[in-house]
Design an enzyme around this catalytic site. Structure first.
Site: not given
Ligand code: PA5
Length: 447
Positions: A287, A308, A422
């Site tokens: 951010e 792995h 949003k």
């Protein structure tokens, strides 16, 4: 004391290039210290370790003790992003890995998190758990308007009020939010909740050493004074105008490597307790730096587990990676490998060795292999996982993040891009005021 080691980058950079970036990092440190850069009204986090009054911790302890008196055994901590990840990281790192499964009396309530997703199943299952337990809640939102925690809090509040009544609910709910504004502040005032303030000048992802982190960490039974002490020592160390300031070293090298095409930085730990350090760090750097078409992409892995799964790519995939390994020098527990007379697995050469010695050799072996494979390695080491060292890690990464973003030329303290999803979500859900956007989205989707 936390140390940075850049030896794993020496074959990728020339010393003169590195010194040039150290100069840039020192200039960026000046901007941060003199508070003359972009976003300089969000620098309240810089002096939190040295200036947090003990009375704040004592207030959190008073809540812990009053809930203990009521027999509370489950605290639901509601928040998202910077209002969630720091506390989650600290509590995961400091807790016994099998705390939930261990029998015996628990000194502290179990802490569970909510409001960091919009999953209906997660909420329903949280309510299942709450039905079986003696519950209290902490709701954390700086803006007081974030949808995810607000939705979760509606449900948790309703449950607590129905179970205990409105007056007792006010004793069992604490809000952490802005001093004056936001829906959560108004609600807390109306309902009479105890409230802690997140100061205006501290952004969400820099707020772990405010009540956002302090309250949940104290409720979970950990030593916040020691965490602030570790952070305070880093506050002092990383303010030094020195080429060996660890935050300067780290910021300089990662930016130099970014300029050489290492566009992705992977935060690596060799202890599963530090998985959420990676999550917290990803928000902090993602951010703060990912804007204006720039920024190192932050990723994280937990080794040896992910050797792995991700090991193949890191060793031989596209050469755009650098690694930052958080090395923990000492295990706080001791387990040695037993002898097996049959030796069917051929591992008797490990007899008597500590498991952590195998982990350390896996770490060293991986470092050499990854360097050979073209992945430079930065190392940040601490002595052990405890409150003191976590405090140091939190502050170190915050300070280095501010320096780093200023080297990159972006404002570390805003996050304009977070709004895009949003707006679409509100339009799609029919929020009043979003009618035009809703119309445009529906037209776009019908094409
Ligand atoms: O770093 C940030 O500012 C954000 O990621 C916020 O932490 C996150 O969106 C939560 O915001 P709030 O605490 O206002 O609910």
């Amino acid at each position: 004391m936390l140390k940075v080691d850049l030896g794993g980058c020496s074959s990728f950079v020339k010393d003169a290039e590195y010194q040039e970036y150290v100069d840039k990092a020192l200039a960026a440190l000046d901007v941060l210290e003199n508070e003359t850069g972009a976003g300089n009204d969000f620098l309240g986090w810089k002096h939190l370790p040295s200036r947090t009054p003990d009375s704040l911790i004592a207030d959190c302890e008073a809540i812990r003790d009053s809930w203990k008196g009521k027999g509370v055994d489950l605290v639901v901590v509601i928040g998202i992003g910077g209002s969630y990840l720091g506390a989650k990281c600290a509590i995961e790192a400091l807790s016994h890995s099998f705390a939930k499964q261990l029998s015996g009396k628990k000194d502290a309530p179990e802490i569970v998190f909510a409001g960091h997703n919009l999953s209906e199943e997660y909420m329903a299952e949280l309510l299942d758990l709450m039905k079986e337990r003696n519950v209290a809640a902490v709701v954390i939102s700086k803006s007081g308007t974030t949808t995810e925690p607000a939705v979760a809090f509606r449900l948790v509040k309703q449950f607590i009020e129905e179970r205990y009544g409105a007056a007792e609910a006010a004793e069992r709910i604490v809000a952490v939010t802005d001093a004056h504004k936001g829906a959560l502040k108004s609600l807390a005032t109306q309902e009479g909740y105890r409230t802690f303030v997140i100061e205006d000048n501290v952004g969400g992802r820099f707020s772990v050493l405010t009540p956002v982190g302090i309250l949940p960490i104290v409720l979970a039974g950990f030593d916040m004074r020691s965490m602030l002490k570790g952070a305070a020592e880093m506050e002092e160390k990383t303010a030094e105008k020195s080429r060996t300031n660890p935050a300067v070293e780290y910021a300089a090298m990662r930016n130099l490597l970014y300029g050489k095409g290492k566009k992705v930085e992977i935060l690596v730990s060799y202890n599963p307790k530090l998985q959420y350090l990676g999550e917290w760090w990803k928000q902090l750097y993602g951010e703060s730096e990912g804007k204006d078409g720039k920024g190192i992409f932050p990723a994280s892995v937990s080794f040896t587990t992910d050797l792995h799964s991700m090991g193949q790519y890191i060793q031989e995939g596209e050469r755009m990676l650098m690694e930052t390994v958080v090395t923990v020098e000492k295990s706080s527990r001791s387990v040695t490998i037993a002898n097996d007379p049959q030796n069917l697995d051929g591992l008797n050469f490990l007899t008597g060795k500590h498991v952590e010695e195998c982990n350390a050799m896996a770490e060293l072996g991986t470092k050499l292999a990854h360097i050979d494979g073209g992945v430079p390695q930065l190392s940040v080491s601490v002595e052990k996982i405890d409150e003191y060292n976590l405090g140091a890690l939190f502050y170190f990464f915050e300070k280095a993040c501010g320096i780093s973003a200023y080297i990159l030329g972006v404002n570390p303290f805003n996050q304009p891009g977070v709004e895009a999803y949003k707006k679409n979500m509100f339009a799609l859900l029919g929020k009043p005021g979003y009618e035009e956007q809703a119309k445009a989205i529906h037209e776009r989707l019908s094409k």
